[in-house]
Design an enzyme around this catalytic site. Sequence first.
Site, mmCIF file in Angstrom:
data_model
loop_
_atom_site.group_PDB
_atom_site.id
_atom_site.type_symbol
_atom_site.label_atom_id
_atom_site.label_comp_id
_atom_site.label_asym_id
_atom_site.label_seq_id
_atom_site.Cartn_x
_atom_site.Cartn_y
_atom_site.Cartn_z
ATOM 1 N N CYS A 177 0.814 -1.223 0.000
ATOM 2 C CA CYS A 177 0.000 0.000 0.000
ATOM 3 C C CYS A 177 0.847 1.273 0.000
ATOM 4 C CB CYS A 177 -0.956 0.004 1.190
ATOM 5 S SG CYS A 177 -2.133 -1.347 1.132
ATOM 6 N N HIS A 200 -3.208 7.543 1.630
ATOM 7 C CA HIS A 200 -3.592 6.204 1.171
ATOM 8 C C HIS A 200 -4.941 5.886 1.801
ATOM 9 C CE1 HIS A 200 -3.919 2.042 0.459
ATOM 10 N NE2 HIS A 200 -3.659 1.679 1.704
ATOM 11 N N ASN A 239 -9.878 0.038 -0.610
ATOM 12 C CA ASN A 239 -8.425 0.177 -0.553
ATOM 13 C C ASN A 239 -7.844 -0.407 -1.841
ATOM 14 O OD1 ASN A 239 -5.692 -0.122 -0.096
ATOM 15 N ND2 ASN A 239 -5.904 -0.963 1.966
HETATM 16 N N1 ACO Z 1 -18.287 -8.286 8.615
HETATM 17 C C1 ACO Z 1 -18.808 -8.553 9.815
HETATM 18 N N2 ACO Z 1 -18.054 -8.858 10.881
HETATM 19 C C2 ACO Z 1 -16.712 -8.890 10.691
HETATM 20 C C3 ACO Z 1 -16.104 -8.620 9.460
HETATM 21 C C4 ACO Z 1 -16.965 -8.325 8.387
HETATM 22 N N3 ACO Z 1 -16.487 -8.031 7.166
HETATM 23 N N4 ACO Z 1 -14.773 -8.723 9.599
HETATM 24 C C5 ACO Z 1 -14.527 -9.030 10.866
HETATM 25 N N5 ACO Z 1 -15.708 -9.155 11.536
HETATM 26 C C6 ACO Z 1 -15.919 -9.497 12.934
HETATM 27 C C7 ACO Z 1 -14.752 -10.235 13.531
HETATM 28 O O1 ACO Z 1 -14.845 -11.616 13.234
HETATM 29 C C8 ACO Z 1 -14.929 -9.957 14.993
HETATM 30 O O2 ACO Z 1 -15.910 -10.812 15.499
HETATM 31 P P1 ACO Z 1 -15.755 -11.449 16.977
HETATM 32 O O3 ACO Z 1 -15.696 -10.253 17.906
HETATM 33 O O4 ACO Z 1 -16.977 -12.274 17.092
HETATM 34 O O5 ACO Z 1 -14.472 -12.205 16.942
HETATM 35 C C9 ACO Z 1 -15.489 -8.537 14.992
HETATM 36 O O6 ACO Z 1 -16.010 -8.297 13.692
HETATM 37 C C10 ACO Z 1 -14.463 -7.477 15.315
HETATM 38 O O7 ACO Z 1 -13.316 -7.745 14.515
HETATM 39 P P2 ACO Z 1 -12.031 -6.832 14.573
HETATM 40 O O8 ACO Z 1 -11.007 -7.382 13.630
HETATM 41 O O9 ACO Z 1 -11.634 -6.596 15.982
HETATM 42 O O10 ACO Z 1 -12.656 -5.490 13.990
HETATM 43 P P3 ACO Z 1 -12.001 -4.071 13.878
HETATM 44 O O11 ACO Z 1 -12.843 -3.066 14.521
HETATM 45 O O12 ACO Z 1 -10.548 -4.103 14.224
HETATM 46 O O13 ACO Z 1 -12.126 -3.814 12.314
HETATM 47 C C11 ACO Z 1 -10.714 -3.840 10.389
HETATM 48 C C12 ACO Z 1 -11.476 -4.671 11.397
HETATM 49 C C13 ACO Z 1 -11.705 -3.005 9.603
HETATM 50 C C14 ACO Z 1 -9.982 -4.777 9.428
HETATM 51 C C15 ACO Z 1 -9.724 -2.932 11.128
HETATM 52 O O14 ACO Z 1 -8.961 -3.668 12.036
HETATM 53 C C16 ACO Z 1 -8.806 -2.224 10.182
HETATM 54 O O15 ACO Z 1 -9.211 -1.417 9.398
HETATM 55 N N6 ACO Z 1 -7.501 -2.472 10.266
HETATM 56 C C17 ACO Z 1 -6.557 -1.873 9.403
HETATM 57 C C18 ACO Z 1 -6.353 -2.804 8.295
HETATM 58 C C19 ACO Z 1 -6.202 -2.146 6.975
HETATM 59 O O16 ACO Z 1 -6.648 -1.077 6.691
HETATM 60 N N7 ACO Z 1 -5.507 -2.860 6.118
HETATM 61 C C20 ACO Z 1 -5.321 -2.452 4.798
HETATM 62 C C21 ACO Z 1 -3.954 -2.612 4.368
HETATM 63 S S1 ACO Z 1 -2.828 -1.789 5.373
HETATM 64 C C22 ACO Z 1 -3.126 -0.248 5.141
HETATM 65 O O17 ACO Z 1 -3.419 0.090 4.048
HETATM 66 C C23 ACO Z 1 -3.010 0.692 6.253
#
Ligand code: ACO
Length: 325
Positions: A115, A252, A282
């Site tokens: 990214c 980004h 993304n």
């Molecule tokens: N739909 C519904 N529920 C979901 C989904 C989905 N798509 N994905 C995860 N969940 C659930 C999980 O299973 C979890 O359930 P549980 O509590 O029963 O175990 C719950 O939602 C919470 O999951 P978390 O991973 O803790 O959710 P979080 O609030 O952290 O959000 C996310 C997840 C959106 C991926 C976040 O962590 C994030 O944005 N991280 C940064 C990652 C990113 O942007 N990566 C891109 C590449 S790197 C970059 O560009 C910066």
Amino acid sequence: MTKLRSVVRGCGSFLPETVLTNDDLAAKVDTSDAWIVERTGIRERRVAAEGELTSTLGIRAAEKALAHAGMRADEIELIVLATSTPDNTFPSTATAIQAALGITHGAAFDLQAVCSGFVFALATADNFLKAGQYKTALVIGAETFSRILDWEDRTTCVLFGDGAGAVVLEAREQPGEADDQGILSTHIHSDGRFYDKLYVDGGPSSTGTVGCVRMSGREVFRHAVVNIAQCIEEALEASGMKASDIDWFVPHQANKRILDGTARKIGLDPDRIVMTLDRHGNTSAASIPLALDEAVRDGRIQRGDLVLIEAMGGGFTWGSSLLRW
Ligand code: ACO
């Protein structure tokens, strides 16, 4: 004393036609529009059609950037393509783009920083131009992340999209002052201790397969806000600028919560953030040039504006650049 600076002559972008909404995804995996919007800010993304390759998207974006710059393809001496989704393991997708543009001189290569790829590619091209080795460069970010997603993994497949963006750079002598036109600073970083926090579980040397994206979302999130804020501060300090001097912040596009958190931490006006992730998701290395192009075409970014770009991605890698449009 005058300075050679890389001035942006033009920009362009291209998105595949097919739109995949959150509701479309909810029909395939256990997710919902409400969850995706609340946690990420993403509403829809584009997906490349069969036969539409990273090079196809990159070529279209490059052609538009050249037209915007008012330049012919054969005036380009260097092509740096940021991508993690090349058409083939080798040769570089940049050479396919070079050939399609009818360029047979200079150099073309791919650069891989996930990214952060566009910031790394811009920094690389800028250094070649500042050193006087080339006069012009095409810097492209192009991705078909849809090809490396596990469409049954709801924690990753809802986040990414396909697209491409490009800028044309030209080395020009500038007075050597803070209000010079062109790239004023670039800062890039990597820390390989976090290699397995965001990765693809395949590759030519490990599995002999292409693999799919795997991610520890929370870990990435936690590091993103810290690393992004650090490299923005670095950019401002190196140029003697303040957050309030920035006309447009073009980050980004990974997650709206990361961007809002960064803006709060740095003291950036939220109205000055260019946001496309609601419609693009993304798009990895393509997200910054896609957002730049949108803001230039709709008249937000004007000549003379101070623009800050930043990114963070797998590796981890992260970086920033301050440029006067
Ligand atoms: N739909 C519904 N529920 C979901 C989904 C989905 N798509 N994905 C995860 N969940 C659930 C999980 O299973 C979890 O359930 P549980 O509590 O029963 O175990 C719950 O939602 C919470 O999951 P978390 O991973 O803790 O959710 P979080 O609030 O952290 O959000 C996310 C997840 C959106 C991926 C976040 O962590 C994030 O944005 N991280 C940064 C990652 C990113 O942007 N990566 C891109 C590449 S790197 C970059 O560009 C910066």
